[in-house]
Structure formats: structure tokens, C-alpha cells
Design an enzyme around this catalytic site. Structure first.
Site, PDB file in Angstrom:
ATOM      1  N   ARG A   1       0.857  -1.184   0.000  1.00 48.76           N
ATOM      2  CA  ARG A   1       0.000   0.000   0.000  1.00 48.76           C
ATOM      3  C   ARG A   1       0.893   1.235   0.000  1.00 48.76           C
ATOM      4  O   ARG A   1       1.486   1.602   1.011  1.00 48.76           O
ATOM      5  CB  ARG A   1      -0.892  -0.019   1.247  1.00 48.76           C
TER       6      ARG A   1
ATOM      7  N   TYR B   1       3.931   5.402  11.469  1.00 48.65           N
ATOM      8  CA  TYR B   1       4.219   4.015  11.813  1.00 48.65           C
ATOM      9  C   TYR B   1       5.100   3.279  10.799  1.00 48.65           C
ATOM     10  O   TYR B   1       5.408   2.105  11.002  1.00 48.65           O
ATOM     11  CB  TYR B   1       2.917   3.230  12.020  1.00 48.65           C
TER      12      TYR B   1
ATOM     13  N   HIS C   1      -3.780   4.310   4.604  1.00 47.04           N
ATOM     14  CA  HIS C   1      -4.883   3.340   4.658  1.00 47.04           C
ATOM     15  C   HIS C   1      -6.157   3.974   4.112  1.00 47.04           C
ATOM     16  O   HIS C   1      -6.836   3.410   3.262  1.00 47.04           O
ATOM     17  CB  HIS C   1      -5.094   2.878   6.099  1.00 47.04           C
TER      18      HIS C   1
END
Length: 396
Positions: free
Chosen positions: A288, A301, A292
Site C-alpha cells: 500500500r 508508523y 490506509h
């Protein structure tokens, strides 16, 4: 050459055994042993070099230059649509958007493998699959703008409405596939979900029922490495595709950034389903590239160097390299596609801005058949809150 991340190359404990017999009857896929890299089906390297695969070459052997250009066009236009939707959300035209950036090959390859009579059960990120099924991309945006609950007839394209509840669509797909089998049809069902959804009980139940009833369903997991901020290695101790062996059906890991490999493997899995050989788990190992959703900040993160490493495996760039090296496309083709891409972006912008503003009070409707005192109270509170903005604007 594989596309394994450093995390995926860590030794994992795995039960010995076999993942199941391939639908061709020619070979049996074995599971990866502890300390070795999982098997990965790849037909096109990140550099755009065609590599041979004895088991899956046959499923793309007849592909023409025109079809290759079509796959490239699908990926480019899907990415353009996705970028426009992200921009529209940033401009306040959409409430939320889930980008597919980096996952175009997994979606276009698998989507183009389906037949018209197959049925697709998506999550909320399958914009490329929707494109392959003929769903107008502007219909996808109505839901994210809040003006409808989907905007398309699922039976018109055999493409179900987007599913926000994580993993539940695999149960819907399994039940539908069981019905297809009882009807005696030779069509197949494909269910899309992510690596995070693979940890849901709904997915495990789907695997159980589909195996026991030999349902003609393909479980297509797009492992994009991150379930929001949770990396895959914190969700499983074995590669995801190996989970299938515990349920008694085959699991395959495919290079999710290789559109040819995704096309071939999905054709194989769908053929198994149509031939009455039951379910298959396909793990498309991809990444990805963006957040998100537009409410997420991936810089909190994960490191930039991880993204940079995956940019070198870009699915669109590798197919372009193959088209150019094979003399299957010239600069005129790419220039024409760029113009088509810009036209699509313009159409999407105009369509969204022409949509009505969402009904702010629709959320309170149809919660209870006969109304409810608490809902009425919440509606009144919300109305007063909205009115406070009107009063403030009027006083300026």
C-alpha cells in the site's frame, strides 16, 4: 527474483505438508519450510523482464499485444481516477477515500481474469476491479460523498456493493458460491479482502464452509503489508497463503505487483472453481503506497525507505518497460493514454461537484421502523448544532 520484504524473509514456523493439488492436475504446490522464502509466482520482474513459469505460463500464453496494452491502460486510468478521488477528498468534496495506489496490478490482473457471469464481492478499495466489471467510477464516489449507499445495481455487473465491515463479504461470497453450486451453474465467485481482514473470524468461517461444501469461490487476499498501522508479521506466524492448507484447499502467493502473474493465477483459481474443484486462496503480495484511508497518516508508523524500496517495484512501470522492450507500444500510445487519463480526471471532478450535498439528517432515518425517543433526541441535538453555524454566519 521475488518481491519479499525483509520482514517476510524472517524464518517462520510452518507445518510441513502440502497446500493442495493444482487444478491442472500437473503439479502439487508445497508449503515453504521453516527458514526459506515462501514460493512466489512471478512472470514479470520489477525490471520488466519476462520470466518463465512451468505451471502458470499456459494461462497467459495466448495474450496479445493489444491485450497487454489494455492491461496497462486499465492500470493507468485506475491510478488516475484514484489520485483524483484523493484530491477531491482533500478539497472537501468527499468525506473519506481509501486509495489503491500500488495495488493496481493485483486488482486489474485478477479483475480481467473473471468472466461476465462470475460474481465479485469487494471490500471498499477494489476500484480497479470495479473498473474491470464496468462500474462507472463516478458511482463509487457517491458513497464516499454520502449521497448514496453504493450507486450501482450489483446484479447489473455482478459486482456487489462495497463492504465496509471488515471480512464479512467473504461469508457473503461463500454463501453465494454454495448457491451457485446447488444451481448447477459453471460460474465462479471471487471475494476480495486484505491482510488485516484475514485475522477476522468471518474469514476463518468462510474458509471452513467453502472447504466443506466445495464451494466455487476464490479468496483473493491483497496483502499490502499493513492493516492500517499493524504490520503483517504481527498478525501471522506463517505466510498468509499457507493458511489454506489447514482447511484442505490450495493456497498460492503471487507477486501482487505483476499484472501478468495475477491474471494467470486468478484464471487458474477460477478455472478450478468452475471445474468443481472447490476454493482457492490467492495471496497477492503487494504494498500500500499511500495511507490506509485519507484519515490515516502512515508516516507515524512506517519509514520512507520502505516505500522507496517498493516504488522500484511499481506495477505500472514494470509493464511499461516490458511493452517498450517488446516493441508492443510506442510513444504515440502513451501520449494518447495520457490525454485519456486527463479527460477521465476532468469527468470525475465535474461529476462529483455536480452531485448534491449529502442529507445531513439521513443518518437518523430508518434506524427503527416506528421511531425511537433516543434517536429523536439525538436528531434534535444535531439540528441545534447545525443551526449554531447558520446563526454564526448570519451574525457576521
Amino acid at each position: 527474483m521475488t518481491v519479499e520484504s525483509s520482514a517476510a524473509r524472517k524464518p517462520r514456523r510452518s507445518a510441513a505438508g502440502k497446500a493442495g493439488t493444482a487444478g491442472t492436475g500437473r503439479s502439487t504446490r508445497s508449503t515453504a519450510k521453516q527458514g526459506t522464502e515462501p514460493e512466489l509466482v512471478q512472470l514479470l520482474t520489477p525490471e520488466g523482464k519476462r520470466v518463465k513459469n512451468a505451471e502458470f505460463d499456459a494461462y497467459v500464453a495466448g495474450i496479445t499485444p493489444d491485450e497487454l496494452r489494455g492491461l496497462y491502460r486499465d492500470m493507468v486510468l485506475t491510478r488516475r481516477f484514484d489520485a483524483e478521488a484523493t484530491a477531491l477528498q482533500r478539497q472537501g468534496e468527499l468525506g473519506l477515500w481509501a486509495s489503491l495506489l500500488g495495488q493496481e496490478a493485483a486488482q486489474i490482473g485478477s479483475g480481467r481474469a473473471t468472466r461476465e457471469d462470475d460474481y465479485v464481492f469487494p471490500t471498499y478499495r477494489e476500484h480497479g476491479v470495479a473498473w474491470c466489471r464496468g462500474v462507472d467510477p463516478t458511482n463509487l464516489l457517491g458513497m464516499f460523498r454520502g449521497v448514496n449507499n453504493g450507486g450501482w445495481d450489483p446484479n447489473g455487473n455482478n459486482f456487489h456493493l462495497y463492504t465496509i465491515v471488515i471480512g464479512s463479504q467473504t461469508l457473503h461470497a461463500t454463501g453465494y458460491a454454495m448457491g451457485v453450486a446447488k444451481d448447477g451453474a459453471d460460474s465462479a465467485v471471487i471475494a476480495y479482502f486484505g491482510d488485516g481482514a484475514s485475522s477476522q473470524g468471518d474469514v476463518a468461517e468462510s474458509f471452513t464452509f467453502s472447504a466443506v461444501y466445495n464451494a466455487p469461490v476464490v479468496f483473493f487476499c491483497q496483502n499490502n503489508q499493513w492493516a492500517i498501522s499493524e504490520p503483517t508479521e504481527k498478525q501471522t506466524r506463517v505466510p498468509l497463503y499457507q493458511r489454506a492448507q489447514g482447511y484442505g484447499f490450495p493456497g498460492v502467493r503471487v507477486d501482487g505487483n505483476d499484472v501478468l502473474a495475477c491474471l494467470a493465477v486468478t484464471r487458474w483459481a477460477l478455472e478450478r472453481a468452475r471445474n468443481g474443484e472447490g476454493p482457492t486462496l490467492v495471496e497477492a503480495f503487494t504494498y500500500r503506497m499511500g495511507a490506509h484511508t485519507t484519515s490515516d497518516d502512515p508516516t507515524r508508523y512506517r519509514h520512507d525507505d520502505e516505500r522507496v524500496a517498493w516504488e522500484a517495484k511499481d506495477p505500472i512501470l514494470r509493464l511499461r518497460a516490458y511493452l517498450e522492450s517488446s516493441n508492443h507500444a510506442d510513444e504515440g500510445f502513451f501520449a494518447e493514454l495520457e490525454n485519456e487519463s486527463e479527460a477521465l480526471g476532468k469527468r470525475v471532478r465535474e461529476a462529483v461537484r455536480a452531485m448534491p450535498d449529502p442529507d445531513r439528517f439521513a443518518i437518523f432515518e430508518n434506524v427503527y421502523a416506528d421511531g425511537h425517543a433516543l434517536v429523536d433526541e439525538e436528531r434534535a441535538q444535531f439540528a441545534a448544532y447545525q443551526a449554531s453555524f447558520t446563526d454564526a454566519e448570519g451574525g457576521n
